[in-house]
Design a protein around this motif. Structure first.
Motif, PDB file in Angstrom:
ATOM      1  N   PHE A 178      -8.756 -16.325 -74.265  1.00 43.00           N
ATOM      2  CA  PHE A 178      -8.245 -17.029 -73.091  1.00 43.00           C
ATOM      3  C   PHE A 178      -6.850 -16.515 -72.741  1.00 43.00           C
ATOM      4  CE2 PHE A 178     -11.404 -19.910 -74.784  1.00 43.00           C
ATOM      5  CZ  PHE A 178     -12.031 -20.400 -73.638  1.00 43.00           C
ATOM      6  N   LEU A 179      -6.572 -16.430 -71.435  1.00 45.29           N
ATOM      7  CA  LEU A 179      -5.247 -16.049 -70.956  1.00 45.29           C
ATOM      8  C   LEU A 179      -4.518 -17.296 -70.472  1.00 45.29           C
ATOM      9  CD1 LEU A 179      -6.109 -12.804 -68.932  1.00 45.29           C
ATOM     10  CD2 LEU A 179      -5.230 -12.992 -71.276  1.00 45.29           C
ATOM     11  N   PHE A 180      -3.270 -17.461 -70.897  1.00 47.06           N
ATOM     12  CA  PHE A 180      -2.515 -18.672 -70.579  1.00 47.06           C
ATOM     13  C   PHE A 180      -1.568 -18.419 -69.406  1.00 47.06           C
ATOM     14  CE2 PHE A 180      -3.857 -19.039 -74.939  1.00 47.06           C
ATOM     15  CZ  PHE A 180      -4.332 -20.340 -74.989  1.00 47.06           C
ATOM     16  N   PRO A 181      -1.685 -19.203 -68.344  1.00 50.30           N
ATOM     17  CA  PRO A 181      -0.800 -19.028 -67.180  1.00 50.30           C
ATOM     18  C   PRO A 181       0.606 -19.522 -67.490  1.00 50.30           C
ATOM     19  CG  PRO A 181      -2.187 -20.961 -66.878  1.00 50.30           C
ATOM     20  CD  PRO A 181      -2.653 -20.302 -68.148  1.00 50.30           C
ATOM     21  N   ALA A 211      -7.690 -23.156 -77.608  1.00 48.83           N
ATOM     22  CA  ALA A 211      -7.099 -22.835 -76.308  1.00 48.83           C
ATOM     23  C   ALA A 211      -6.702 -24.102 -75.557  1.00 48.83           C
ATOM     24  CB  ALA A 211      -8.084 -22.006 -75.481  1.00 48.83           C
ATOM     25  N   SER A 212      -7.520 -25.144 -75.632  1.00 48.86           N
ATOM     26  CA  SER A 212      -7.195 -26.405 -74.965  1.00 48.86           C
ATOM     27  C   SER A 212      -5.958 -27.047 -75.578  1.00 48.86           C
ATOM     28  CB  SER A 212      -8.380 -27.362 -75.048  1.00 48.86           C
ATOM     29  OG  SER A 212      -9.493 -26.833 -74.348  1.00 48.86           O
ATOM     30  N   LEU A 213      -5.831 -26.957 -76.908  1.00 50.69           N
ATOM     31  CA  LEU A 213      -4.632 -27.467 -77.572  1.00 50.69           C
ATOM     32  C   LEU A 213      -3.379 -26.725 -77.098  1.00 50.69           C
ATOM     33  CD1 LEU A 213      -5.721 -27.972 -81.305  1.00 50.69           C
ATOM     34  CD2 LEU A 213      -4.724 -29.702 -79.812  1.00 50.69           C
ATOM     35  N   LEU A 214      -3.467 -25.404 -77.067  1.00 49.22           N
ATOM     36  CA  LEU A 214      -2.314 -24.604 -76.652  1.00 49.22           C
ATOM     37  C   LEU A 214      -1.970 -24.855 -75.186  1.00 49.22           C
ATOM     38  CD1 LEU A 214      -3.097 -21.207 -78.412  1.00 49.22           C
ATOM     39  CD2 LEU A 214      -1.432 -22.933 -79.122  1.00 49.22           C
ATOM     40  N   VAL A 258       4.630 -18.060 -73.261  1.00 52.79           N
ATOM     41  CA  VAL A 258       3.476 -17.713 -74.088  1.00 52.79           C
ATOM     42  C   VAL A 258       3.390 -16.196 -74.245  1.00 52.79           C
ATOM     43  CG1 VAL A 258       0.994 -17.970 -74.431  1.00 52.79           C
ATOM     44  CG2 VAL A 258       2.259 -19.748 -73.191  1.00 52.79           C
ATOM     45  N   ILE A 259       3.450 -15.738 -75.489  1.00 48.53           N
ATOM     46  CA  ILE A 259       3.292 -14.324 -75.822  1.00 48.53           C
ATOM     47  C   ILE A 259       1.972 -14.157 -76.560  1.00 48.53           C
ATOM     48  CG2 ILE A 259       4.257 -12.368 -77.088  1.00 48.53           C
ATOM     49  CD1 ILE A 259       5.967 -13.326 -74.728  1.00 48.53           C
ATOM     50  N   GLN A 260       1.097 -13.281 -76.065  1.00 50.57           N
ATOM     51  CA  GLN A 260      -0.205 -13.055 -76.691  1.00 50.57           C
ATOM     52  C   GLN A 260      -0.278 -11.620 -77.196  1.00 50.57           C
ATOM     53  OE1 GLN A 260      -2.424 -15.279 -73.183  1.00 50.57           O
ATOM     54  NE2 GLN A 260      -3.768 -15.206 -74.989  1.00 50.57           N
ATOM     55  N   ILE A 275     -15.930 -15.921 -71.891  1.00 53.05           N
ATOM     56  CA  ILE A 275     -14.664 -16.650 -72.003  1.00 53.05           C
ATOM     57  C   ILE A 275     -14.208 -17.010 -70.587  1.00 53.05           C
ATOM     58  CG2 ILE A 275     -12.297 -16.615 -72.863  1.00 53.05           C
ATOM     59  CD1 ILE A 275     -14.278 -16.210 -75.099  1.00 53.05           C
ATOM     60  N   PRO A 276     -14.331 -18.254 -70.167  1.00 50.60           N
ATOM     61  CA  PRO A 276     -13.952 -18.610 -68.789  1.00 50.60           C
ATOM     62  C   PRO A 276     -12.473 -18.335 -68.515  1.00 50.60           C
ATOM     63  CG  PRO A 276     -15.182 -20.387 -69.851  1.00 50.60           C
ATOM     64  CD  PRO A 276     -14.829 -19.415 -70.921  1.00 50.60           C
ATOM     65  N   PHE A 277     -12.169 -18.020 -67.258  1.00 50.68           N
ATOM     66  CA  PHE A 277     -10.765 -17.848 -66.875  1.00 50.68           C
ATOM     67  C   PHE A 277     -10.013 -19.167 -66.995  1.00 50.68           C
ATOM     68  CE2 PHE A 277     -12.374 -14.158 -64.274  1.00 50.68           C
ATOM     69  CZ  PHE A 277     -11.682 -13.190 -64.977  1.00 50.68           C
ATOM     70  N   GLU A 278     -10.653 -20.247 -66.603  1.00 50.41           N
ATOM     71  CA  GLU A 278     -10.006 -21.572 -66.638  1.00 50.41           C
ATOM     72  C   GLU A 278     -10.172 -22.185 -68.017  1.00 50.41           C
ATOM     73  OE1 GLU A 278     -10.308 -25.987 -64.530  1.00 50.41           O
ATOM     74  OE2 GLU A 278     -11.395 -24.280 -63.688  1.00 50.41           O
TER      75      GLU A 278
END
Length: 367
Positions: A167-170, A144-147, A176-178, A102-105
């Motif tokens: 994926f982690l969202f900056p 993830a790209s949509l979010l 954003v709550i995961q 799972i890439p960071f970016e």
């Protein structure tokens, strides 16, 4: 097996472009690269090696090692390298470890080679959006790209419920709550029952697995939230049948009506090898909600009827069937004609379309 040795094996996979890394006792480490499983030229792993890897990535105090679970999912990160989604399993007295890279970016729609209609879904404000496909075909990355597109473009409260977090969202425009199942909440159902009280604008559910999850997702979409989730199904028509089939037979007609009203779009994905062999790219089936589509869903129309509506909406709305996209990918030189036929819903139709495009004949397309 120590941490440094594990990082070396993971680094090898990430640098080679592996999507998944397998550690199984009795075999050398194996890497799935562009769809093929490639074995490293190393000694076979021992049962002690795979157990050490499992303890390193999930922790020795987990329920898996207390004997409370035979399988486990977990997230794992290596600083400066990548995140990984980890699945642990037991087989014949040993532990197996499968790690999805799972890439960071978070990649953009352009980087993913997704159709423009998929990018437009980031502007949807309410209803249900489903991304479907077999395991390993890009559902999580597309979601993830949509979010991330929402995160970059508007001030929303996004809540994700995942098993595990990928994926982690900056921090950008959105909050954003995961939440991770097993760590932050007991189950998808438990998290979903409380999420409405958390003032969300967007709810992402990692996967719709059962009736309870499907029901709560429908309810949230009906009350004005945008719900994004996935199903492990092959294409759009089968995904609709699968969703409805999660409910008892006496409820299914009502569910069809509710799904017709709430479903805004569905994207089905298949990752295919590029013609030059340098990587994978998606073939996408895209359905957007129209009055005709809603009627078809409500009435339980056949697969062929639904596909005809999808194909007829390509020019005006950007919808497309797998077969339409496969033909386009061949015409632009991105995949081979043989691969297109192998993955087509109707291989003869794809072959005919390619023949017509080439002016009436091609030895490569005879079958």
């Amino acid at each position: 097996m120590n941490h440094e040795q594990l990082v070396q094996l993971l680094t090898l996979g990430v640098r080679r472009g592996a999507s998944d890394i397998h550690f199984e006792a009795g075999y050398p480490p194996s890497y799935r690269i562009f769809g093929d499983l490639v074995t490293a030229r190393l000694e076979p792993l021992t049962t002690e090696d795979t157990e050490s890897i499992a303890r390193l990535v999930i922790g020795a105090e987990s329920a898996f090692f207390r004997g409370e679970a035979h399988d486990a999912d977990h997230g794992f990160s290596v600083t400066g390298l990548s995140r990984f989604r980890v699945n642990l399993l037991r087989q014949r007295g040993s532990i197996g470890v499968v790690m999805r890279v799972i890439p960071f970016e978070i990649p953009s729609f352009e980087q993913l080679n997704l159709p423009a209609a998929v990018a437009s879904l980031a502007h949807v404000r309410s209803g249900l959006v489903l991304v479907v496909g077999a395991a390993g075909n890009g559902k999580s990355t597309t979601i993830a790209s949509l979010l991330e597109a929402v995160n970059e473009s508007r001030r929303s409260h996004i809540v994700t419920i995942e098993d595990p977090i990928e994926f982690l969202f900056p921090a950008k425009k959105s909050l954003v709550i995961q939440r991770e199942v097993g760590t932050d909440t007991g189950s998808f159902g438990t998290a979903l029952r409380s999420v409405i009280r958390q003032d969300p604008d967007v709810i992402m559910v990692g996967e719709i697995r059962d009736r309870e999850t499907a029901e709560i997702c429908l309810r949230a979409a009906e009350t004005g939230h945008l719900v994004i989730s996935s199903l492990h199904t092959q294409d759009v028509p089968r995904s609709i049948s699968r969703f409805v089939g999660l409910f008892p037979s006496d409820e299914q007609q009502g569910v069809r009506g509710r799904l017709a009203e709430t479903l805004k779009a569905m994207v089905a994905l298949r990752l295919l090898l590029r013609a030059d062999g340098t990587g994978l790219l998606p073939a996408a089936e895209v359905m957007l909600s129209t009055r005709s589509i809603q009627t078809q869903i409500r009435e339980g129309a056949s697969m062929e009827s639904l596909l005809r509506l999808i194909e007829s909406g390509r020019v005006d709305l950007g919808m497309q069937s797998f077969d339409q996209h496969l033909v386009e990918l061949v015409q632009t030189g991105r995949i081979s004609a043989d691969l297109a036929r192998a993955h087509a819903t109707h291989p003869s139709d794809v072959a005919r379309a390619l023949l017509l495009d080439e002016g009436g004949g091609s030895g490569d397309l005879n079958f």
